[in-house]
Enzyme design. Sequence first.
Site, PDB file in Angstrom:
ATOM      1  N   LYS A  77     167.407  75.692  11.258  1.00 10.31           N
ATOM      2  CA  LYS A  77     167.037  75.491   9.852  1.00 10.31           C
ATOM      3  C   LYS A  77     167.827  74.307   9.292  1.00 10.31           C
ATOM      4  O   LYS A  77     169.026  74.166   9.578  1.00 10.31           O
ATOM      5  CB  LYS A  77     167.355  76.776   9.075  1.00 10.31           C
ATOM      6  CG  LYS A  77     166.865  76.787   7.636  1.00 10.31           C
ATOM      7  CD  LYS A  77     167.193  78.130   6.989  1.00 10.31           C
ATOM      8  CE  LYS A  77     166.735  78.222   5.555  1.00 10.31           C
ATOM      9  NZ  LYS A  77     167.106  79.511   4.928  1.00 10.31           N
ATOM     10  N   SER A 152     163.350  81.633   2.447  1.00  4.97           N
ATOM     11  CA  SER A 152     163.341  80.195   2.608  1.00  4.97           C
ATOM     12  C   SER A 152     163.279  79.726   4.064  1.00  4.97           C
ATOM     13  O   SER A 152     162.977  78.557   4.311  1.00  4.97           O
ATOM     14  CB  SER A 152     164.586  79.601   1.943  1.00  4.97           C
ATOM     15  OG  SER A 152     165.754  80.035   2.604  1.00  4.97           O
ATOM     16  N   SER A 176     166.081  85.538   2.961  1.00  5.46           N
ATOM     17  CA  SER A 176     165.484  84.310   3.510  1.00  5.46           C
ATOM     18  C   SER A 176     165.286  84.292   5.019  1.00  5.46           C
ATOM     19  O   SER A 176     164.605  83.408   5.539  1.00  5.46           O
ATOM     20  CB  SER A 176     166.315  83.093   3.113  1.00  5.46           C
ATOM     21  OG  SER A 176     166.009  82.710   1.791  1.00  5.46           O
TER      22      SER A 176
END
EC number: 6.3.5.7
Lengths: 487, 100
Positions: A77, A152, A176
């Site tokens: 990420k 996210s 997330s």
Amino acid sequence: MDYFKNDLSSIHAGLLNKDFSSKELTTETFKQIKATDAKIEAFLTLDEKQALAAAQKVDERGITDADKLAGIPVGIKDNIVTKGLKTTAASKILGNFEPIYNATVMDKLEAARMIDVGKLNLDEFAMGGSTENSAFKITKNAWDQTKVPGGSSGGPAAAVASGQLLVALGTDTGGSIRQPAAFNGIVGVKPTYGRVSRYGVIAFGSSLDQVGPMTRTVKDNALMLSAISGHDKHDFTSSEREVPDFTAKLNGDIKKMRIGLPKEFMDKGVNEDVRAAIQNAAKTFEKLGAVVEEVSLPYSKYGVPVYYIIASSEASSNLQRYDGIRYGFRADDVKNLEDVYVRSRSEGFGDEVKRRIMLGTFSLSAGTYDAYFKKAAQVRTLICQDFANVFANYDLILAPTTTSTAFGIGEEINDPVTMYMNDILTIPVNLAGLPGMSLPAGFSNGLPIGMQLIAPQFGEETMYRAGYAFEQATDFHKEVPTIGGEN
Amino acid sequence: MAITADEVKHVAKLAKLEFTDDELQMFAGQMDDIIKMVQQLGEVDTTGVPVTSTVAEAKNVMREDVAVKGTDRDQLMYNVPQKDKGFVKVPAIIDESEEG
């Protein structure tokens, strides 16, 4: 290499037997990513040259049976800093940021000799639940490209679910990792606060943030968490407790395990199909010999307001550092120093980040601090006590991960409060610092349903043991998506 | 209204953000919704309840006061958007066009 038909253990065996080399595996992985990413848009940056060089090094040095992860591709990420590789947090303000150091989790993956193939999309600064807040692109759900992948960590979730990768690292501040894992039908774990070092993870809500693995199976997840956990002198909130081998107790035996099902997580706010899937899961656990009983977490309903005050307050403080001076975006044609700050921030941050900075600044400002920040921090204590009360009598909590399956792209982006309420089932876990896992538990209209397992602090072994037993007893994780009509 | 446009403007100033009139209107409306949502915490009795600011097992960490080599200066300056001779370049702190 068909990642849908493999896991970390079978790939490791293939490398060990020299059925294929790490370089071949990595080359094939990039080919697959390029073939599907036009539709999925999971990646922000690909690092092919570096990845192939790293793979070649693994091949040259060779691997032993102990090197369970060596030579296997992984995606990261893009709010986890990678030395020499652009790290943007999906924000214009870090659009050209090239870190001069590695996050501790990256050093750990490098020590395990995994191959970092590139950086994955997210909501800007990990703020959001749909990945629509990225300044660069909107990632698509692996199962239906008109739906959001969640967020996210939408990039990591979609990349793993679509077979681009076996494993990726995400971060979880209020859900997330778990929410996008649920929306994409994969396994996502937010470890206990302090289990994994936050050093080099771009700070959002420092008392809540944790890094965790996103995988297609429970065992792969346990293998990854074992590799990234442990104390780090650079993060004083990282725990000094010894890290167990999280794969050691995956034997399918959960007889007499006591599981609580909170009634507040199963009320009318939760979609009917999701509730039915969790009730079925409860029956599966009972068949496996566990005891499932209804429990209550009365203060959990205040999790969302508590979270949005605390996380936004911490964010407003953490994001003060983006001032256009030492790194990141600086606005043009500025008149004076004040202008550098205000214009760089106003042009560099997206709307959701601005909303959170504003809410946090408001909550912390003179005259509102007691009524907002202090009040939220007190209710947080009550939420922690709720969990402590349940865990006095139970080993684990079972709940849905989300109130619904993935929603449509564009459906909720203009309504922040509705978007925030999506996190109602994941947020309490972060507030109390507990480990939580989402894993596949069913489907509704072709979209995956996620089930959440929550353990006491540092109880990841129990969580993995129960998750593994459930996975062995069900077939949900064997379903794979068809990307754009092909596979 | 839980928050007025003027209050939003004041908070923006504290946060070093600026908004156009249109943006201000949008943010004021959304902030109002969000603040109304968080105001439901008012119904919880928190008399005598301590605050939770961390869930970590953190404790103070001491180390010997020994100098160690820091990060190379050129490395530290690597991402500075405007620099000159090893310094960070910024515009004048006082706006010369206005102050003369």
